[in-house]
Design an enzyme around this catalytic site. Structure first.
Site, PDB file in Angstrom:
ATOM      1  CG  ASP A  11     -17.146  13.495  59.752  1.00 35.46           C
ATOM      2  OD1 ASP A  11     -18.273  13.010  59.656  1.00 35.46           O
ATOM      3  OD2 ASP A  11     -16.605  14.259  58.733  1.00 35.46           O
ATOM      4  CG  ASP A  13     -18.777  11.667  53.993  1.00 34.60           C
ATOM      5  OD1 ASP A  13     -18.452  10.612  53.230  1.00 34.60           O
ATOM      6  OD2 ASP A  13     -20.011  11.801  54.270  1.00 34.60           O
TER       7      ASP A  13
END
Ligand code: BG6
Ligand code: MG
Length: 219
Positions: A11, A13
């Site tokens: 991922d 963020d």
């Protein structure tokens, strides 16, 4: 599962960089300007969730009814504030822990991808000096369903030409751990994702992945 680990899907963020803080700042400014209550606990529900769905959560605390046009304008306002913040990012915004881990995983021959709901993924990767680093980037521009749907990770695995069962998804969001479980991926969770019952490996920092892949290759 029980396949050999060959790929890691990160991922963006809150995992590769701390842009989760900028999302919070931008949503907080928007909510304050509209007189809507917003705090870090509400913000945690936006992790991994698309911009439009995030706005719906922010507006749960408003009595006002917004039209689709007004909602589109609000989402754009939030994104404009967010883009101003990410444009100030530099390679110094990549932590030593993340940089070292990525380099070491690459050295050990793992295929590395991004699996993020953000449409700003490419801009952020460029800003922090990782524009050409990953073997595949699956992001908010190539998916129709947001996490907890596994689409973004399944597309990343496909781009890497790997099965879900040979990839670890690394996440900071509960929605992302759920997405990984729904797609039959292994998962490693940091922050609140570490406390999710569906996570395969709770981790404290990204470099903990190095021990995990080590133990997997020996088993
Ligand atoms: C995710 C974030 O990575 O991307 C969410 O965790 C965000 O909080 C989503 O809403 C969409 O991001 P963007 O940059 O397309 O608004
Ligand atoms: Mg995240």
């Amino acid at each position: 599962m029980n396949e050999k680990i060959e790929g890691i899907i990160f991922d963006l963020d809150g995992v590769i960089c701390s842009t989760d803080q900028y999302h919070y700042q931008a949503w907080k400014s928007l909510a304050d300007s509209l007189g809507i209550y917003f705090d870090k606990k509400i913000n945690d529900r936006l992790r991994g969730v698309s911009r439009a769905e995030s706005l719906e959560i922010v507006l749960e605390n408003s009595d006002k009814v917004y039209s689709d046009e007004q909602k589109a304008a609000l989402a754009e306002r939030k994104n404009d504030m967010y883009v101003q913040l990410i444009r100030q990012m530099t390679p110094d915004d990549l932590s030593d822990d993340v940089r070292m881990t990525l380099q070491e995983l690459r050295r050990r021959g793992y295929r590395l991808a991004i699996g993020s709901s953000s449409k700003n993924t490419r801009t952020i990767l460029r800003q922090i000096g990782l524009g050409d680093f990953f073997d595949a980037v699956s992001d908010g521009t190539n998916i129709t369903h947001s996490k907890p749907d596994p689409e973004v990770f399944l597309k990343a695995a496909e781009m890497l030409r790997l099965n879900a069962g040979s990839c670890i998804v690394v996440q900071d969001a509960r929605a992302g751990i759920e997405a990984a479980a729904n797609g039959h991926f292994y998962s490693a969770g940091v922050g609140e994702a570490a406390t999710d019952p569906r996570v395969t490996w709770p981790i404290r920092k990204i470099s903990d992945l190095l021990g995990i892949v080590n133990s997997q290759s020996r088993s």
